[in-house]
Design an enzyme around this catalytic site. Sequence first.
Site, PDB file in Angstrom:
ATOM      1  N   VAL A   1       0.854  -1.139  -0.095  1.00  0.00           N
ATOM      2  CA  VAL A   1       0.021   0.160   0.065  1.00  0.00           C
ATOM      3  C   VAL A   1       0.973   1.237  -0.004  1.00  0.00           C
ATOM      4  O   VAL A   1       1.635   1.468   1.048  1.00  0.00           O
ATOM      5  CB  VAL A   1      -0.916   0.103   1.079  1.00  0.00           C
ATOM      6  CG1 VAL A   1      -1.697   1.267   1.281  1.00  0.00           C
ATOM      7  CG2 VAL A   1      -1.699  -1.289   1.004  1.00  0.00           C
TER       8      VAL A   1
ATOM      9  N   CYS B   1      13.361  11.542   0.712  1.00  0.00           N
ATOM     10  CA  CYS B   1      12.385  10.236   1.321  1.00  0.00           C
ATOM     11  C   CYS B   1      13.001   8.968   0.453  1.00  0.00           C
ATOM     12  O   CYS B   1      13.898   9.130  -0.467  1.00  0.00           O
ATOM     13  CB  CYS B   1      11.223  10.454   1.297  1.00  0.00           C
ATOM     14  SG  CYS B   1      10.542  10.791  -0.446  1.00  0.00           S
TER      15      CYS B   1
ATOM     16  N   CYS C   1      10.556   6.880  -0.617  1.00  0.00           N
ATOM     17  CA  CYS C   1       9.376   6.565  -1.802  1.00  0.00           C
ATOM     18  C   CYS C   1       9.804   5.795  -2.890  1.00  0.00           C
ATOM     19  O   CYS C   1       9.061   4.757  -3.206  1.00  0.00           O
ATOM     20  CB  CYS C   1       8.383   7.393  -1.646  1.00  0.00           C
ATOM     21  SG  CYS C   1       7.956   8.388  -0.021  1.00  0.00           S
TER      22      CYS C   1
ATOM     23  N   GLU D   1      -0.166  12.209  -0.156  1.00  0.00           N
ATOM     24  CA  GLU D   1       1.017  13.034  -0.326  1.00  0.00           C
ATOM     25  C   GLU D   1       1.536  13.733   0.938  1.00  0.00           C
ATOM     26  O   GLU D   1       0.643  14.166   1.849  1.00  0.00           O
ATOM     27  CB  GLU D   1       0.949  14.277  -1.341  1.00  0.00           C
ATOM     28  CG  GLU D   1       2.104  14.940  -1.581  1.00  0.00           C
ATOM     29  CD  GLU D   1       2.779  14.343  -2.252  1.00  0.00           C
ATOM     30  OE1 GLU D   1       4.107  14.110  -1.990  1.00  0.00           O
ATOM     31  OE2 GLU D   1       2.694  13.640  -3.720  1.00  0.00           O
TER      32      GLU D   1
ATOM     33  N   ARG E   1       2.408  12.275   4.070  1.00  0.00           N
ATOM     34  CA  ARG E   1       1.671  11.342   4.897  1.00  0.00           C
ATOM     35  C   ARG E   1       0.095  12.157   5.088  1.00  0.00           C
ATOM     36  O   ARG E   1      -0.464  12.279   6.225  1.00  0.00           O
ATOM     37  CB  ARG E   1       2.272  11.366   6.261  1.00  0.00           C
ATOM     38  CG  ARG E   1       3.651  10.311   6.473  1.00  0.00           C
ATOM     39  CD  ARG E   1       4.006  10.317   7.690  1.00  0.00           C
ATOM     40  NE  ARG E   1       4.347  11.559   8.371  1.00  0.00           N
ATOM     41  CZ  ARG E   1       5.575  11.962   8.353  1.00  0.00           C
ATOM     42  NH1 ARG E   1       6.555  11.552   7.491  1.00  0.00           N
ATOM     43  NH2 ARG E   1       5.741  13.322   8.885  1.00  0.00           N
TER      44      ARG E   1
ATOM     45  N   ASP F   1       0.450  11.905  11.162  1.00  0.00           N
ATOM     46  CA  ASP F   1       0.202  11.082  10.155  1.00  0.00           C
ATOM     47  C   ASP F   1      -1.471  11.025   9.890  1.00  0.00           C
ATOM     48  O   ASP F   1      -2.034  10.552  10.837  1.00  0.00           O
ATOM     49  CB  ASP F   1       0.881   9.810  10.268  1.00  0.00           C
ATOM     50  CG  ASP F   1       0.650   8.720   9.279  1.00  0.00           C
ATOM     51  OD1 ASP F   1      -0.063   8.968   8.213  1.00  0.00           O
ATOM     52  OD2 ASP F   1       1.345   7.711   9.051  1.00  0.00           O
TER      53      ASP F   1
ATOM     54  N   ARG G   1      -2.908  10.131   7.214  1.00  0.00           N
ATOM     55  CA  ARG G   1      -3.495   9.210   5.876  1.00  0.00           C
ATOM     56  C   ARG G   1      -4.701   8.292   6.255  1.00  0.00           C
ATOM     57  O   ARG G   1      -4.835   7.909   7.688  1.00  0.00           O
ATOM     58  CB  ARG G   1      -2.202   8.153   5.827  1.00  0.00           C
ATOM     59  CG  ARG G   1      -1.267   9.019   5.073  1.00  0.00           C
ATOM     60  CD  ARG G   1      -0.040   8.156   4.524  1.00  0.00           C
ATOM     61  NE  ARG G   1       0.632   7.568   5.716  1.00  0.00           N
ATOM     62  CZ  ARG G   1       1.605   6.910   5.817  1.00  0.00           C
ATOM     63  NH1 ARG G   1       2.200   6.366   4.654  1.00  0.00           N
ATOM     64  NH2 ARG G   1       2.337   6.595   7.217  1.00  0.00           N
TER      65      ARG G   1
HETATM   66 ZN   LIG Z   1       8.328  10.547  -0.322  1.00  0.00          ZN
END
Ligand SMILES: [Zn+2]
Length: 271
Positions: free
Chosen positions: A119, A134, A136, A163, A165, A197, A199
Amino acid sequence: MFTYIDPTVRQRLINQGKLIRIDADGGLTDPRSPPEPGARAISILGPIPLPLERHGRQYRANWYAAVRHTELNKATELADELRDREGQKSFAILADSMAVNSVLVFGDPASWENPLVRVHSSCLTGDVFGSGRCECGPQFIAALERIDADPAGGMIIYMSGHEGRGIGLWAKAATYVLQDAGEDTYQANRSLRLPDDSRDFSDAASLIKFFLGGRPFRLLTNNPKKVKDLTAMGVVNVTRVKHVCGVGDANRRYLAAKRDWGHQLDDEDID
Ligand SMILES: [Zn+2]
């Protein structure tokens, strides 16, 4: 983002089984009738074969686009109104920040046995620009490689509204400025009076339930909170698999902050 689909095309897609709808529990519902008021429903468009190439390697995946029905409905109603009043040009007004999430499916979900699932929270700077602030970008590529190479197959759920978190790209840019003045990734959120966070994994949970139907799977993440959030939303039979990659000088401090916050990263993962 433009999410309106002409009603006749929509009907055709429904007849072809290319446009379906699921409820919060991942169960199929009739896309022709409106969902229960207040009930969360997700419209899914696909499968769309997507030939992928990253870092010289090629992958075959089926892409599904997924959007919350409540938001889709709002766009459809507005489109009907605009068409009556001002015609085609006003449709641009519909372009909004609505999140259309994606599912990249590898292999045949019907024959999956304990597949790998990632995810992935959208990150423009990392996933697209290749920023090293980061991890990612490398995590996304590594997820592609691992899932494609795994005999069990699996899927990547790409959460486009995640985007920074969950705080969005603009606020994330502000946190980077604050981080360069000495704050860590979580302090910077707090300075902006934003959650560490924010999300929301509820749509990811529904998509996992739909594609897996309660079968066991392995989740690629270093973040135990992600497992906790998904489990709280009724996702079952999940085993966490560590997903460390892309560690470099530009993000060592960021990763240490994530570890101190609760990510399952060992010292040797970061050093
Ligand atoms: Zn990132």
